[in-house]
Scaffold this motif. Sequence first.
Motif, PDB file in Angstrom:
ATOM      1  N   PHE A 192       5.134  34.650  26.733  1.00 64.66           N
ATOM      2  CA  PHE A 192       5.159  33.420  27.521  1.00 64.66           C
ATOM      3  C   PHE A 192       5.615  32.185  27.495  1.00 64.66           C
ATOM      4  N   PRO A 193       5.957  31.296  28.086  1.00 64.71           N
ATOM      5  CA  PRO A 193       6.209  30.024  27.993  1.00 64.71           C
ATOM      6  C   PRO A 193       4.847  29.229  27.734  1.00 64.71           C
ATOM      7  N   ILE A 194       5.356  27.798  27.175  1.00 61.58           N
ATOM      8  CA  ILE A 194       4.430  26.900  26.907  1.00 61.58           C
ATOM      9  C   ILE A 194       3.716  26.528  28.624  1.00 61.58           C
ATOM     10  N   SER A 195       2.563  26.238  28.547  1.00 63.66           N
ATOM     11  CA  SER A 195       1.963  25.820  29.872  1.00 63.66           C
ATOM     12  C   SER A 195       2.396  24.554  30.475  1.00 63.66           C
ATOM     13  N   GLU A 196       2.374  24.447  31.684  1.00 64.56           N
ATOM     14  CA  GLU A 196       2.645  23.117  32.550  1.00 64.56           C
ATOM     15  C   GLU A 196       1.833  22.122  31.896  1.00 64.56           C
ATOM     16  N   LEU A 197       0.348  22.248  31.779  1.00 66.70           N
ATOM     17  CA  LEU A 197      -0.268  21.139  31.529  1.00 66.70           C
ATOM     18  C   LEU A 197      -0.081  20.713  29.889  1.00 66.70           C
ATOM     19  N   GLU A 198       0.253  21.567  29.088  1.00 64.65           N
ATOM     20  CA  GLU A 198       0.655  21.285  27.632  1.00 64.65           C
ATOM     21  C   GLU A 198       1.892  20.448  27.778  1.00 64.65           C
ATOM     22  N   PHE A 199       2.986  20.555  28.670  1.00 63.39           N
ATOM     23  CA  PHE A 199       4.280  19.947  28.781  1.00 63.39           C
ATOM     24  C   PHE A 199       3.818  18.588  29.494  1.00 63.39           C
ATOM     25  N   HIS A 213      10.942  24.852  26.261  1.00 61.18           N
ATOM     26  CA  HIS A 213       9.727  25.636  25.740  1.00 61.18           C
ATOM     27  C   HIS A 213       9.069  26.279  27.244  1.00 61.18           C
ATOM     28  N   LEU A 214       9.681  25.928  28.397  1.00 57.80           N
ATOM     29  CA  LEU A 214       9.129  26.417  29.477  1.00 57.80           C
ATOM     30  C   LEU A 214       9.526  27.485  30.176  1.00 57.80           C
ATOM     31  N   VAL A 215      10.682  28.058  29.399  1.00 55.60           N
ATOM     32  CA  VAL A 215      11.477  29.323  29.923  1.00 55.60           C
ATOM     33  C   VAL A 215      10.768  30.443  29.172  1.00 55.60           C
ATOM     34  N   THR A 216      10.253  31.501  29.990  1.00 56.34           N
ATOM     35  CA  THR A 216       9.900  32.911  29.602  1.00 56.34           C
ATOM     36  C   THR A 216      10.889  33.613  28.801  1.00 56.34           C
ATOM     37  N   GLN A 217      10.402  34.263  27.592  1.00 56.57           N
ATOM     38  CA  GLN A 217      11.382  35.199  27.106  1.00 56.57           C
ATOM     39  C   GLN A 217      11.296  36.490  27.878  1.00 56.57           C
ATOM     40  N   LEU A 218      12.094  36.802  28.409  1.00 58.03           N
ATOM     41  CA  LEU A 218      12.283  38.030  29.039  1.00 58.03           C
ATOM     42  C   LEU A 218      13.346  38.986  29.058  1.00 58.03           C
ATOM     43  N   PRO A 219      13.698  39.903  28.237  1.00 56.93           N
ATOM     44  CA  PRO A 219      14.673  40.632  27.752  1.00 56.93           C
ATOM     45  C   PRO A 219      15.553  40.854  29.121  1.00 56.93           C
ATOM     46  N   THR A 220      16.865  41.025  29.135  1.00 53.77           N
ATOM     47  CA  THR A 220      17.451  41.490  30.142  1.00 53.77           C
ATOM     48  C   THR A 220      17.414  43.118  30.551  1.00 53.77           C
ATOM     49  N   PHE A 221      16.999  43.661  29.498  1.00 53.93           N
ATOM     50  CA  PHE A 221      16.694  45.375  29.675  1.00 53.93           C
ATOM     51  C   PHE A 221      15.430  45.488  30.325  1.00 53.93           C
ATOM     52  N   ASN A 269       5.457  32.295  34.884  1.00 58.00           N
ATOM     53  CA  ASN A 269       5.891  30.913  35.268  1.00 58.00           C
ATOM     54  C   ASN A 269       4.941  29.947  34.346  1.00 58.00           C
ATOM     55  N   TYR A 270       5.645  28.847  33.760  1.00 54.35           N
ATOM     56  CA  TYR A 270       5.012  27.954  33.049  1.00 54.35           C
ATOM     57  C   TYR A 270       3.875  27.406  33.760  1.00 54.35           C
ATOM     58  N   PHE A 271       3.980  27.290  35.245  1.00 54.78           N
ATOM     59  CA  PHE A 271       2.907  26.599  35.925  1.00 54.78           C
ATOM     60  C   PHE A 271       1.596  27.415  36.322  1.00 54.78           C
ATOM     61  N   ASP A 272       1.851  28.802  35.837  1.00 49.04           N
ATOM     62  CA  ASP A 272       0.901  29.904  36.054  1.00 49.04           C
ATOM     63  C   ASP A 272      -0.642  29.654  35.444  1.00 49.04           C
ATOM     64  N   ILE A 273      -1.684  29.542  36.158  1.00 48.65           N
ATOM     65  CA  ILE A 273      -2.896  28.858  35.468  1.00 48.65           C
ATOM     66  C   ILE A 273      -3.327  30.450  34.178  1.00 48.65           C
ATOM     67  N   ASP A 274      -2.617  31.440  34.579  1.00 53.92           N
ATOM     68  CA  ASP A 274      -3.108  32.525  33.739  1.00 53.92           C
ATOM     69  C   ASP A 274      -2.236  32.277  32.321  1.00 53.92           C
ATOM     70  N   VAL A 275      -0.981  31.718  32.389  1.00 56.85           N
ATOM     71  CA  VAL A 275      -0.291  31.286  31.223  1.00 56.85           C
ATOM     72  C   VAL A 275      -1.254  30.509  30.496  1.00 56.85           C
ATOM     73  N   ARG A 276      -1.873  29.371  31.203  1.00 58.33           N
ATOM     74  CA  ARG A 276      -2.655  28.388  30.636  1.00 58.33           C
ATOM     75  C   ARG A 276      -3.639  28.959  30.078  1.00 58.33           C
ATOM     76  N   ARG A 277      -4.305  30.021  30.594  1.00 57.80           N
ATOM     77  CA  ARG A 277      -5.841  30.348  30.116  1.00 57.80           C
ATOM     78  C   ARG A 277      -5.350  31.102  28.967  1.00 57.80           C
ATOM     79  N   VAL A 278      -4.166  31.985  28.607  1.00 59.01           N
ATOM     80  CA  VAL A 278      -3.956  32.521  27.232  1.00 59.01           C
ATOM     81  C   VAL A 278      -3.853  31.447  26.226  1.00 59.01           C
ATOM     82  N   GLN A 279      -3.084  30.475  26.736  1.00 57.47           N
ATOM     83  CA  GLN A 279      -2.703  29.444  25.503  1.00 57.47           C
ATOM     84  C   GLN A 279      -3.916  28.770  25.129  1.00 57.47           C
ATOM     85  N   THR A 280      -4.743  28.361  26.266  1.00 55.63           N
ATOM     86  CA  THR A 280      -6.142  27.592  25.889  1.00 55.63           C
ATOM     87  C   THR A 280      -6.799  28.570  24.906  1.00 55.63           C
TER      88      THR A 280
END
Length: 478
Positions: free
Chosen positions: A411-418, A428-436, A89-100
């Motif tokens: 990953f999506p862009i983080s909430e803090l960036e948004f 940009h807040l939508v995760t790319q997750l293939p249907t398979f 999720n874009y609001f996940d702090i771990d997404v933010r950590r990777v982007q940071t």
Amino acid sequence: MKKLITYISFIILASFGLYSCDLFDVTNPYVTEDRFINSPQAAAIWMNGLKRQSSLTVGTVVEFTELVSDNYFNNYTQSSKVFDFPEINYFDIDVRRVQTSIHLLLETARFGLEKVLPNDPEATAIQEAECIFIMGYAHLLAAELFVAMPESPNGQVLTPTEHLDRAIQYFTQAQGKYTAANDQLICDLALARANHSKGDRQAARNAAARVTATNPSLLKQVFYGTQSGPSNNFQNAIFSGTINQFAPLPRLDFLDPKYFNLTSVIVDDQKPISILKAEEAFLILAEAALSEGNIAEAKSNLSRLITEVIAIRPVTQLDDSRETRNGGNRNDYPLSAVAVRFDSSSPWISGLVLDRQAGKINAYSVSGTHVTVSDIEEASSVDELLYLTYLIRQEVFFAEGRRMTDLGIRFPISELEFNNNSNVNESHLVTQLPTFIPLDLEMDDFSVDPNSGIVTIRHDMNKVLIANKQSNLVIPFF
């Protein structure tokens, strides 16, 4: 005036206007930008900091992307407990950590190139080349791991393709400034990887061929464990810690641990993480050949990879008898040398799940694979060889943060960036997750026969990738 802290091997940008500056909890109002860039040995100090930040960024990327993938399951740790599902999720702090971590690496290299080096008469062309190369590497990570990412603090948002174009530009520029042949070849390897991600078969093939023809043992790593450097936290999670935090998918058990200590002074015995290695060049050439239906060429490259590269990588005899997979989220990880099936329709294979109480095991700190030249020779179709190519990719890049990209997840862009960058929109807040991609922890799931102990993996994700090779999210040359 922007303020910053500098120590030897330790550097923090305290106030770059960077969206992630709230993560920095140390500032020094007496060390200003002007004072630092005009101080003696500013370039050398900054380059030490850049190396440190490279290690920190890679460590962050490896920790979280390995959990997202089918390589590792979070069996205990306080690290992300949802990436395994995968739930991103874009609001996940771990997404933010990777982007940071990626943005900080980019800005540290950019500041060194634009501010520090030009003001230091002792700065060298090699330092300039290294800053440029690291800028390229940061753009490469942004392209591989995120649906999009700003090019600079509060800057325009670039697509993965645009980040790849920037990476290719910087790698090419750095190659022209390096003087050592191996440094120039590392740029070729980076160019091969970036062009592979972009789907540019010919450019990737040309760069990869220069590597395989010149130095098939080429390797670039980031380092850990110096007195002032960072620790390899992933090593702690898979080996050094008292709790076995991350558990590998059982068919990958023989590759764990990739990072380990042989002495009791753990801080001084930290293994590096590979970020570019010649193995990738052979894999790219094999995939390129298969995309053209050239089975013989693909077999040649895969066989050379095994005999000329993987076979000469270091193998360490390691006492891993402390390993009991005792994390707690699931308690049925096999601890004896049982056979494993990659899915319910696959044959049983021995030697992949190890009995760590029976004696020392082989540890592969750079690359290992269970695929043999005989396996390659016996394959007769494009799909069979493409399957082996991606199986080898998974095993060779195990614990290096590469598998999530091969699975087509971003990953999506983080909430803090948004919230702070008007260039970021809701797409940009939508995760790319293939249907398979299987959900609900199924990528990490397996069952154990109560009588024989044989392990059956729920999904063979390499089969899934080959079945979906026409998707534009995976296997770029198809």
